[in-house]
Design an enzyme around this catalytic site. Sequence first.
Site, PDB file in Angstrom:
ATOM      1  N   ALA A  13       0.722  -1.211  -0.079  1.00 14.19           N
ATOM      2  CA  ALA A  13      -0.028   0.116  -0.119  1.00 14.19           C
ATOM      3  C   ALA A  13       1.006   1.110   0.680  1.00 14.19           C
ATOM      4  O   ALA A  13       2.052   1.296   0.668  1.00 14.19           O
ATOM      5  CB  ALA A  13      -0.622   0.024   1.307  1.00 14.19           C
ATOM      6  N   ARG A  38       0.289  -9.965  -3.941  1.00 16.37           N
ATOM      7  CA  ARG A  38      -0.453 -11.287  -5.018  1.00 16.37           C
ATOM      8  C   ARG A  38       0.079 -10.887  -6.270  1.00 16.37           C
ATOM      9  O   ARG A  38      -0.469 -11.522  -6.848  1.00 16.37           O
ATOM     10  CB  ARG A  38      -2.357 -10.935  -4.478  1.00 16.37           C
ATOM     11  N   HIS A  79      -8.981  -5.063   7.003  1.00 18.06           N
ATOM     12  CA  HIS A  79      -8.345  -5.335   7.852  1.00 18.06           C
ATOM     13  C   HIS A  79      -8.265  -7.019   9.267  1.00 18.06           C
ATOM     14  O   HIS A  79      -7.617  -7.636   9.585  1.00 18.06           O
ATOM     15  CB  HIS A  79      -8.192  -4.262   8.620  1.00 18.06           C
ATOM     16  N   LYS A  97      -4.567   1.999  11.233  1.00 16.98           N
ATOM     17  CA  LYS A  97      -6.505   2.544  11.464  1.00 16.98           C
ATOM     18  C   LYS A  97      -7.388   2.903  10.299  1.00 16.98           C
ATOM     19  O   LYS A  97      -7.003   2.502   9.384  1.00 16.98           O
ATOM     20  CB  LYS A  97      -6.384   3.715  12.576  1.00 16.98           C
ATOM     21  N   ASP A 177     -11.335   6.632   7.616  1.00 18.33           N
ATOM     22  CA  ASP A 177     -10.293   7.112   6.854  1.00 18.33           C
ATOM     23  C   ASP A 177      -9.680   8.473   7.688  1.00 18.33           C
ATOM     24  O   ASP A 177      -8.614   8.222   8.043  1.00 18.33           O
ATOM     25  CB  ASP A 177     -10.540   7.801   5.617  1.00 18.33           C
ATOM     26  N   TYR A 235      -6.681  21.253   2.285  1.00 17.08           N
ATOM     27  CA  TYR A 235      -5.913  19.781   3.118  1.00 17.08           C
ATOM     28  C   TYR A 235      -5.974  21.692   4.351  1.00 17.08           C
ATOM     29  O   TYR A 235      -5.927  22.407   4.684  1.00 17.08           O
ATOM     30  CB  TYR A 235      -4.551  20.338   3.005  1.00 17.08           C
ATOM     31  N   THR A 255      -0.545  15.014  10.610  1.00 15.13           N
ATOM     32  CA  THR A 255       0.589  14.236   9.558  1.00 15.13           C
ATOM     33  C   THR A 255       1.713  15.269   9.094  1.00 15.13           C
ATOM     34  O   THR A 255       1.878  15.559   8.173  1.00 15.13           O
ATOM     35  CB  THR A 255       0.147  13.634   7.923  1.00 15.13           C
TER      36      THR A 255
END
Length: 334
Positions: A13, A38, A79, A97, A177, A235, A255
């Site tokens: 990811a 995968r 998850h 999370k 998210d 943002y 962040t």
Amino acid sequence: MPALIRLGVLGCASIALRRFLPALTEATGIELRAVASRDPARAGTVAEQFGCRAVDGYDELLDRADIDAVYIPLPTGLHAYWVSRALAAGKHVLSEKPLTSDQVTARKLVNQAEQAGLWLLENYMFLHHRQHEMVRDLVAAGRIGTTRLFTARFGIPPLAPTNWRYRGEFGGGALLDVGVYPLRAATYFLGPELDVVGSVLRTSPGRGVDLAGHVLLATPSGVTAELSFGFEHAYRSCYSLWGERARLTLDRAFTPPVTRQPVIRIEADGHPEEVRLPADHQFRNIAEFFARSVLDDADYRPQARAINQQAELIDKVRSSAVRLPSSHGDARSG
């Protein structure tokens, strides 16, 4: 248990490649040993980049005896299955999370980890940046007086139309998210006894996921929290604590770049003050915290409580929400 944690990663990811795996190169007590995908070619590229072994598929990685723990950066809807599989394979787990989409499943996974004597940690990495500890210390020292209100905002611009966060079957939506950050910050500062007074979720009629939301919380003593979040915004990542004497504000709260030197602003009677802090690396810090916790056989109960309390709060926000249509979400999301 070895002298350090030998880590495997399930999936390639974006957050893993951009943030977590680079942080592991600086962390102590933990070492990246393998990455699984995968797509064998994808795993090979990532393994070459980070100097580890490429593994063909998640099951093969979980079967490896040279892996002590796994990091799971998969979409939220995946998850629960892979966390449970990892715990059943005897691996400690650091999961992105939120751990799951609902409280019942979160409790089952926590119980599974406790019964197996394994660590299951939810990756709220922002809690491991020292700026928040400093904020809490300033509040405890009386710099703003008694706290009356906590506010937090976390919004990001619209995502690519194909992003999994627009798909309900993958656990998408703004609440799970980005909304979980202000919620977790509220409990960090105001305690776990927050109750949901009301909430609003703006939902995409075509996709069936929420694109933005607002939440009002309150403590038993009457301190309130106002939270806003979404995928429809310029943002913004900030919070403030407003007390009887002053108001404290922190930007780039959730962040912050690793080179950013945080500035805590305190304003009282029109007289601003700035408290400047050194840069910190929250991804490296949580990796080291996870490793220390496992290696030292630390008490897991506080983490178990935190996971269950957060999942319960998310469920309450969702169940109490007034749902309004988002007139722009479907056009932007394809």
